[in-house]
Design an enzyme around this catalytic site. Structure first.
Site, PDB file in Angstrom:
ATOM      1  N   GLU A 119      40.060  33.918  41.167  1.00  0.00           N
ATOM      2  CA  GLU A 119      40.471  34.910  40.173  1.00  0.00           C
ATOM      3  C   GLU A 119      39.851  34.554  38.825  1.00  0.00           C
ATOM      4  OE1 GLU A 119      41.291  37.717  39.299  1.00  0.00           O
ATOM      5  OE2 GLU A 119      43.451  38.029  39.422  1.00  0.00           O
ATOM      6  N   ASP A 120      39.511  35.583  38.049  1.00  0.00           N
ATOM      7  CA  ASP A 120      38.925  35.307  36.724  1.00  0.00           C
ATOM      8  C   ASP A 120      39.946  34.707  35.769  1.00  0.00           C
ATOM      9  OD1 ASP A 120      40.423  37.657  36.610  1.00  0.00           O
ATOM     10  OD2 ASP A 120      38.855  38.880  35.703  1.00  0.00           O
TER      11      ASP A 120
ATOM     12  N   THR B 202      49.725  40.300  38.714  1.00  0.00           N
ATOM     13  CA  THR B 202      48.823  40.674  39.805  1.00  0.00           C
ATOM     14  C   THR B 202      48.998  39.747  41.008  1.00  0.00           C
ATOM     15  OG1 THR B 202      47.253  41.383  38.127  1.00  0.00           O
ATOM     16  CG2 THR B 202      46.417  41.161  40.372  1.00  0.00           C
TER      17      THR B 202
ATOM     18  N   ASP C 259      46.905  35.982  33.582  1.00  0.00           N
ATOM     19  CA  ASP C 259      47.452  36.343  32.276  1.00  0.00           C
ATOM     20  C   ASP C 259      48.981  36.364  32.395  1.00  0.00           C
ATOM     21  OD1 ASP C 259      47.579  37.346  29.692  1.00  0.00           O
ATOM     22  OD2 ASP C 259      47.145  39.396  30.265  1.00  0.00           O
TER      23      ASP C 259
ATOM     24  N   GLY D  29      36.311  41.306  37.925  1.00  0.00           N
ATOM     25  CA  GLY D  29      36.187  40.228  36.933  1.00  0.00           C
ATOM     26  C   GLY D  29      35.681  38.903  37.435  1.00  0.00           C
TER      27      GLY D  29
ATOM     28  N   LYS E 135      46.333  31.929  30.637  1.00  0.00           N
ATOM     29  CA  LYS E 135      47.024  32.035  29.343  1.00  0.00           C
ATOM     30  C   LYS E 135      48.499  31.743  29.570  1.00  0.00           C
ATOM     31  CE  LYS E 135      44.218  35.938  27.715  1.00  0.00           C
ATOM     32  NZ  LYS E 135      44.271  37.417  27.564  1.00  0.00           N
TER      33      LYS E 135
ATOM     34  N   GLY F  41      50.455  36.931  35.209  1.00  0.00           N
ATOM     35  CA  GLY F  41      50.738  36.442  36.557  1.00  0.00           C
ATOM     36  C   GLY F  41      51.198  37.552  37.490  1.00  0.00           C
TER      37      GLY F  41
ATOM     38  N   ASP G 292      35.436  42.059  31.037  1.00  0.00           N
ATOM     39  CA  ASP G 292      34.969  43.184  30.231  1.00  0.00           C
ATOM     40  C   ASP G 292      35.962  43.617  29.171  1.00  0.00           C
ATOM     41  OD1 ASP G 292      36.890  44.308  32.070  1.00  0.00           O
ATOM     42  OD2 ASP G 292      36.139  46.275  31.476  1.00  0.00           O
TER      43      ASP G 292
END
Ligand code: 5GP
Length: 180
Positions: free
Chosen positions: A102-103, A110, A106, A48, A134, A108, A162
């Site tokens: 990082e892209d 990962t 969300d 990403g 987010k 968190g 994606d």
């Protein structure tokens, strides 16, 4: 910009190419100031972040390196949760000033799992640059040191992100239209 259809879903324009590029150049300016003379190493997380990492890196004016990793998750032998490992980390991070690229952060999850693994390499410092965040989806609080945009808890695509393989090549960021 018009509505976009990807697979079975409808997306609406959310961030223009101009807005994204302007914000990235501000983020890079901040990094240039913070890391002057420190030769940081950027670690971009594939897939990403590849476009964001490229545009951010093009705006870095100080001496810096970049490398790319992929995170693979698999079921641990004992734990019930997934274990995340990095594939392709080819730089010795010991004593280095590291910036993770990082892209989107969300939940968190990962980074929450992955950051302690990086700490094991004893970098001199470890910071996060994320294009999107987010906060309403956050489960594991992560400190984001360089943040592009705070966005609502809705699925987005484009600019490297994606939907089921498609949409990464779109130059803008689009948001999912949620149908009742
Ligand atoms: P987290 O572990 O913070 O929940 O999720 C991080 C990863 O989930 C991101 O790096 C990204 O690959 C994926 N992700 C989270 N939200 C979105 C989204 O709105 N759109 C896309 N395309 N991927 C997302």
């Amino acid at each position: 910009m018009e509505h976009l259809r990807v697979h079975d879903k409808e997306f609406t324009p959310y961030l223009s190419e101009k807005e994204i590029q302007a914000r990235i150049s501000e983020m890079a300016a901040q990094i240039n100031r913070d890391y002057e003379g420190k030769k940081p190493v950027f670690i971009a997380i594939l897939n990403g972040a590849f476009i964001f990492a490229a545009d951010l890196f093009k705006n870095i004016r100080i001496e810096a390196e970049i490398s790319f990793i992929k995170l693979a998750s698999y079921k641990g032998v004992k734990s019930t949760g997934k274990v995340i490992t990095a594939i392709g980390l080819d730089v010795d991070l010991h004593g280095r000033e590291v910036v993770i690229v990082e892209d989107i952060v969300d939940t968190g999850k990962t980074l929450h799992q992955f950051l302690p693994q990086l700490e094991h390499n004893h970098p001199a410092s470890l910071r996060i640059a994320a294009l999107l965040h987010k906060p309403d989806a956050m489960v594991h609080p992560i400190r984001i040191d360089y943040l592009g945009f705070t966005i609502p808890n809705k699925f987005v695509i484009g600019y490297g992100l994606d939907y089921d393989g498609l949409g990464r090549n779109i130059r803008e960021i689009y948001q999912l239209v949620e149908k009742p």
